[in-house]
Design a protein around this motif. Structure first.
Motif, PDB file in Angstrom:
ATOM      1  N   PHE A  71       5.968  -9.417  15.307  1.00 18.58           N
ATOM      2  CA  PHE A  71       4.386  -9.068  13.822  1.00 18.58           C
ATOM      3  C   PHE A  71       4.554  -8.181  13.725  1.00 18.58           C
ATOM      4  CE2 PHE A  71       3.078  -6.638  17.930  1.00 18.58           C
ATOM      5  CZ  PHE A  71       2.666  -6.126  17.187  1.00 18.58           C
ATOM      6  N   ILE A  72       5.809  -7.077  14.210  1.00 25.82           N
ATOM      7  CA  ILE A  72       5.519  -5.976  13.696  1.00 25.82           C
ATOM      8  C   ILE A  72       7.063  -5.098  13.886  1.00 25.82           C
ATOM      9  CG2 ILE A  72       5.107  -4.521  14.870  1.00 25.82           C
ATOM     10  CD1 ILE A  72       3.607  -2.844  12.493  1.00 25.82           C
ATOM     11  N   SER A  73       7.796  -4.680  12.374  1.00 25.41           N
ATOM     12  CA  SER A  73       9.301  -3.987  12.316  1.00 25.41           C
ATOM     13  C   SER A  73       8.919  -2.823  11.354  1.00 25.41           C
ATOM     14  CB  SER A  73      10.023  -4.780  11.838  1.00 25.41           C
ATOM     15  OG  SER A  73       9.816  -5.441  10.539  1.00 25.41           O
ATOM     16  N   VAL A  74       9.708  -1.771  11.809  1.00 29.89           N
ATOM     17  CA  VAL A  74       9.784  -0.437  10.933  1.00 29.89           C
ATOM     18  C   VAL A  74      10.828  -0.191  10.096  1.00 29.89           C
ATOM     19  CG1 VAL A  74       9.487   2.122  11.274  1.00 29.89           C
ATOM     20  CG2 VAL A  74       8.332   0.455  12.842  1.00 29.89           C
ATOM     21  N   TRP A  75      11.233   0.829   9.484  1.00 24.85           N
ATOM     22  CA  TRP A  75      11.774   0.806   8.362  1.00 24.85           C
ATOM     23  C   TRP A  75      11.949   2.088   7.762  1.00 24.85           C
ATOM     24  CZ3 TRP A  75      15.713  -3.932   8.698  1.00 24.85           C
ATOM     25  CH2 TRP A  75      14.390  -4.861   9.063  1.00 24.85           C
ATOM     26  N   PHE A 135       0.922  -1.380  -0.176  1.00 16.74           N
ATOM     27  CA  PHE A 135      -0.085  -0.228  -0.128  1.00 16.74           C
ATOM     28  C   PHE A 135       0.925   0.915   0.198  1.00 16.74           C
ATOM     29  CE2 PHE A 135      -2.744  -3.246   2.573  1.00 16.74           C
ATOM     30  CZ  PHE A 135      -3.150  -3.773   1.347  1.00 16.74           C
ATOM     31  N   ASP A 136       0.335   2.614  -1.437  1.00 20.72           N
ATOM     32  CA  ASP A 136       1.198   3.316  -0.581  1.00 20.72           C
ATOM     33  C   ASP A 136       1.265   4.400   0.558  1.00 20.72           C
ATOM     34  OD1 ASP A 136       2.450   3.100  -3.162  1.00 20.72           O
ATOM     35  OD2 ASP A 136       1.612   3.410  -4.228  1.00 20.72           O
ATOM     36  N   LYS A 137       0.261   3.899   1.110  1.00 16.61           N
ATOM     37  CA  LYS A 137      -0.519   5.202   1.604  1.00 16.61           C
ATOM     38  C   LYS A 137      -0.874   4.069   3.035  1.00 16.61           C
ATOM     39  CE  LYS A 137      -5.219   5.888   0.289  1.00 16.61           C
ATOM     40  NZ  LYS A 137      -6.079   7.404   0.601  1.00 16.61           N
ATOM     41  N   ALA A 138      -1.027   5.370   4.448  1.00 16.23           N
ATOM     42  CA  ALA A 138      -1.833   4.081   5.523  1.00 16.23           C
ATOM     43  C   ALA A 138      -2.905   3.695   5.687  1.00 16.23           C
ATOM     44  CB  ALA A 138      -1.086   4.483   6.832  1.00 16.23           C
ATOM     45  N   ILE A 139      -3.746   2.978   5.528  1.00 13.50           N
ATOM     46  CA  ILE A 139      -5.306   2.562   5.069  1.00 13.50           C
ATOM     47  C   ILE A 139      -5.454   1.200   6.674  1.00 13.50           C
ATOM     48  CG2 ILE A 139      -5.138   3.214   3.031  1.00 13.50           C
ATOM     49  CD1 ILE A 139      -5.355   0.487   2.349  1.00 13.50           C
ATOM     50  N   GLY A 169       3.104   7.114   9.483  1.00  8.65           N
ATOM     51  CA  GLY A 169       4.535   8.075  10.120  1.00  8.65           C
ATOM     52  C   GLY A 169       5.763   8.762   8.770  1.00  8.65           C
ATOM     53  N   LYS A 170       6.631   8.862   8.882  1.00  9.00           N
ATOM     54  CA  LYS A 170       7.896   9.231   8.172  1.00  9.00           C
ATOM     55  C   LYS A 170       8.166   8.065   7.220  1.00  9.00           C
ATOM     56  CE  LYS A 170       8.580  13.865   9.873  1.00  9.00           C
ATOM     57  NZ  LYS A 170      10.011  14.742  10.628  1.00  9.00           N
ATOM     58  N   HIS A 171       7.893   6.844   7.951  1.00  7.97           N
ATOM     59  CA  HIS A 171       8.908   5.492   7.530  1.00  7.97           C
ATOM     60  C   HIS A 171       8.046   4.502   7.409  1.00  7.97           C
ATOM     61  CE1 HIS A 171      11.987   7.505  10.288  1.00  7.97           C
ATOM     62  NE2 HIS A 171      11.219   7.370  11.210  1.00  7.97           N
ATOM     63  N   TRP A 172       8.060   3.485   7.370  1.00  7.00           N
ATOM     64  CA  TRP A 172       7.676   2.108   6.371  1.00  7.00           C
ATOM     65  C   TRP A 172       7.344   1.050   7.842  1.00  7.00           C
ATOM     66  CZ3 TRP A 172       4.993   2.394   1.469  1.00  7.00           C
ATOM     67  CH2 TRP A 172       5.161   3.534   0.613  1.00  7.00           C
ATOM     68  N   LYS A 173       6.551   0.330   7.503  1.00  4.23           N
ATOM     69  CA  LYS A 173       6.536  -1.329   8.222  1.00  4.23           C
ATOM     70  C   LYS A 173       6.288  -2.204   7.480  1.00  4.23           C
ATOM     71  CE  LYS A 173       1.846  -0.462   9.166  1.00  4.23           C
ATOM     72  NZ  LYS A 173       0.686  -0.022  10.557  1.00  4.23           N
ATOM     73  N   LEU A 174       6.908  -3.677   7.710  1.00  3.81           N
ATOM     74  CA  LEU A 174       6.305  -4.332   7.352  1.00  3.81           C
ATOM     75  C   LEU A 174       5.744  -5.271   8.424  1.00  3.81           C
ATOM     76  CD1 LEU A 174       7.226  -6.823   5.939  1.00  3.81           C
ATOM     77  CD2 LEU A 174       8.820  -7.204   6.657  1.00  3.81           C
ATOM     78  N   ARG A 175       4.219  -5.674   8.247  1.00  7.34           N
ATOM     79  CA  ARG A 175       3.029  -6.076   9.101  1.00  7.34           C
ATOM     80  C   ARG A 175       3.176  -7.674   9.044  1.00  7.34           C
ATOM     81  NH1 ARG A 175      -0.052  -8.256  12.387  1.00  7.34           N
ATOM     82  NH2 ARG A 175      -1.499  -7.124  14.021  1.00  7.34           N
TER      83      ARG A 175
END
Length: 292
Positions: A271-275, A192-196, A220-226
């Motif tokens: 279950f989740i990480s931020v990059w 997804f290109d935006k948080a939804i 936010g300003k980053h990306w998550k892999l969930r």
């Protein structure tokens, strides 16, 4: 001839109040069936007979005549006035079955059960009905004016809570097409290109049998892999956990372990990480899949 009804009015009992009639009134206001300044708190049959809607008083359950009481012996069902009004909105096609389920499963069943004395009283758990009860005056000999003022404060809270539920549900619905498009590719990751809000839509669209194991989206300003849960009922689990060696790591430690320069955080539950960037999140996905 019966008394002339005042359009868009609602009669409820006076004295102390409960979550069910407060919620019934809030639903009727939100769906534009009554006016707040036409709510009459009384037990007078004469005054109640002039109200278009009557909730939680009067001794009659008759939706065709807009009468919604549940206290009489003749009614043996599980609903309180809140559940009766919600069902009325569905039966009048003001709410769809899905919309009815959204309100019922997330709030109204609990209100009905609490009012009918069948909900579990769990230590440390404060429900919506408990919060409504805390709006009532502290002193049991409170005047009717005090009860009236307290009722309308509780009503404002209920309206706000229900309106936010309704707005959030409609926003989630508006994102469903985006989720459907992402699912069409049948890949291991939903991009997804935006948080939804994606999870409810994913499972409503058959996500239980979909091959996706992860979601990548902005955070936010980053990306998550969930990680994606196996089912909607098992939200605390994931189909595939992130690497064990990443659990609970931050910044430099996660950079060293993952070899990814944009590493920020991995939850200890894996279950989740931020990059830092989308590309970093994709690298993290590739690392995770190689280790499986």
């Amino acid at each position: 001839m019966g008394a002339q009804k005042i359009p868009r009015s609602c009669g409820i009992h006076d004295g102390t109040f409960h979550a069910d009639e407060v919620t019934a009134c809030a639903l009727l206001i939100i769906f534009n069936l009554i006016d707040q300044d036409k709510i009459k708190r009384t037990r007078s049959p004469e005054i109640l007979s002039t109200c278009e809607y009557v909730c939680d008083v009067g001794g009659v359950y008759d939706p065709d005549h807009k009468l919604f009481d549940h206290h009489q012996v003749e009614y043996q069902g599980p609903l309180s006035s809140a559940g009766m009004i919600l069902l009325y909105l569905k039966n009048k096609n003001i709410l769809s079955q899905e919309e009815y389920n959204q309100f019922n499963n997330n709030l109204v069943i609990g209100v009905d059960d609490h009012d009918n004395g069948v909900d579990p009283q769990l230590p440390g758990i404060s429900t919506y009905s408990h919060i409504m009860a805390n709006f009532t005056p502290i002193h049991h000999d409170a005047s009717e004016k005090e009860n009236e003022e307290a009722f309308f404060k509780a009503l404002e809270f209920a309206k706000g809570h229900l309106q936010r539920m309704w707005d959030r549900y409609n926003y989630n619905r508006s994102c469903r097409e985006i989720v459907a498009q992402a699912m069409q590719e049948k890949k291991v990751v939903l991009m997804f290109d935006k948080a939804i809000p994606w999870m409810d839509a994913f499972f409503a669209l058959g996500g239980t049998s979909h091959p996706a194991k992860f979601v990548i989206m902005p955070s936010g300003k980053h990306w998550k892999l969930r990680g994606i849960p196996p089912t909607i009922e098992d939200k605390m689990d994931v189909r595939m956990a992130l690497p064990k060696e990443w659990a609970g790591l931050l910044d430099e430690e996660l950079k060293r372990k993952s070899g990814i320069a944009g590493a920020i955080f991995c939850h200890k539950g894996r279950f989740i990480s931020v990059w830092e960037t989308r590309e970093d999140a994709l690298k993290a996905l590739e690392y995770t899949l190689k280790g499986c």
